[in-house]
Design an enzyme around this catalytic site. Structure first.
Site, short mmCIF file in Angstrom:
data_model
loop_
_atom_site.label_atom_id
_atom_site.label_comp_id
_atom_site.label_asym_id
_atom_site.label_seq_id
_atom_site.Cartn_x
_atom_site.Cartn_y
_atom_site.Cartn_z
CE LYS A 1 53.22 42.29 43.20
NZ LYS A 1 53.27 42.42 44.65
CG ASP B 1 47.73 42.02 44.89
OD1 ASP B 1 46.66 41.55 44.42
OD2 ASP B 1 47.75 42.96 45.70
#
Ligand code: SF4
Length: 218
Positions: A120, A138
């Site tokens: 991420k 996320d």
């Protein structure tokens, strides 16, 4: 979600969040790198409080590489997991300086080899710092994707990312990822999604709002 609803979904998101944007404060890719590293399991608001003094004391990867661990820890101690993050920041800065001549790598494969950089974080650096297509997933994007039917409840963040990449054209990823973060952060909250006031409730398969409305009539 059916295909015709996908267009509706994008139109509604544009209405809900026409100006969705990243909420971390930074001026350059070095600052972005540091801010994103600090933001894991911490709010952007908290990160924005500590970064001004950090950037003043350590204005570059070179300066961060030379940082004394205890002094860096002290600067970021109000951020979750600060000890690990301080260690990873110094190690990553050393690698960026020594191996990449102070330039942030431009591939996901190289980025995720840096200490503390996960998929991420790497994706945010690519899309925000290098303008290279990526779809950072996320907790907000993972949750809203599942509620909207883009992914299955059992999917992990990686599977959710692959499904979103397949469903939406590349040129939409940047805006869409910001909009979905706003959706999860301000409307489709983890504990109590505000389905009643969410403009997506007519097409969202979760249908909490509709279920509630029906049960009121009985
Ligand atoms: S209708 Fe409810 S579950 Fe669906 S996106 Fe909106 S807030 Fe989330």
């Amino acid at each position: 979600m059916k295909k015709q609803n996908l267009n509706q979904f994008l139109e509604i998101l544009d209405k809900m969040f026409p100006h969705a944007h990243g909420e971390l404060n930074y001026q350059n890719i070095y600052q972005l790198f540091v801010a994103v590293m600090l933001s894991a399991q911490t709010t952007d608001v908290r990160v924005n409080i500590v970064t001004p003094s950090l950037f003043e004391k350590y204005p570059s990867f070179k300066a961060l590489k030379e940082a004394k661990l205890e002094e860096l820890e002290d600067l970021i101690k109000s951020v979750g997991l600060y000890k690990t993050k301080a260690k990873n920041l110094i190690s990553s800065a050393s690698i960026v300086v020594d191996k990449y001549n102070g330039e942030v790598p431009t591939s996901l494969e190289e980025l995720i080899k840096l200490p503390g950089v996960g998929r991420k974080t790497a994706s945010v650096i690519l899309i925000e710092g290098h303008n290279i297509p990526a779809f950072p997933v996320d907790t907000h994007i993972e949750r809203t994707s599942k509620r909207l039917g883009f992914a299955l409840p059992k999917d992990d963040a990686y599977k959710v990312e692959l499904k979103l990449r397949k469903k939406f054209p590349q040129e939409m990823w940047r805006k869409l990822h910001h909009q979905m973060i706003f959706l999860g952060r301000y409307v489709c909250l983890a504990r109590k999604p505000d389905c009643e006031n969410c403009l997506l409730n007519e097409i969202c398969p979760k249908k909490e709002y509709k279920v509630k409305s029906k049960s009121k009539k009985v």
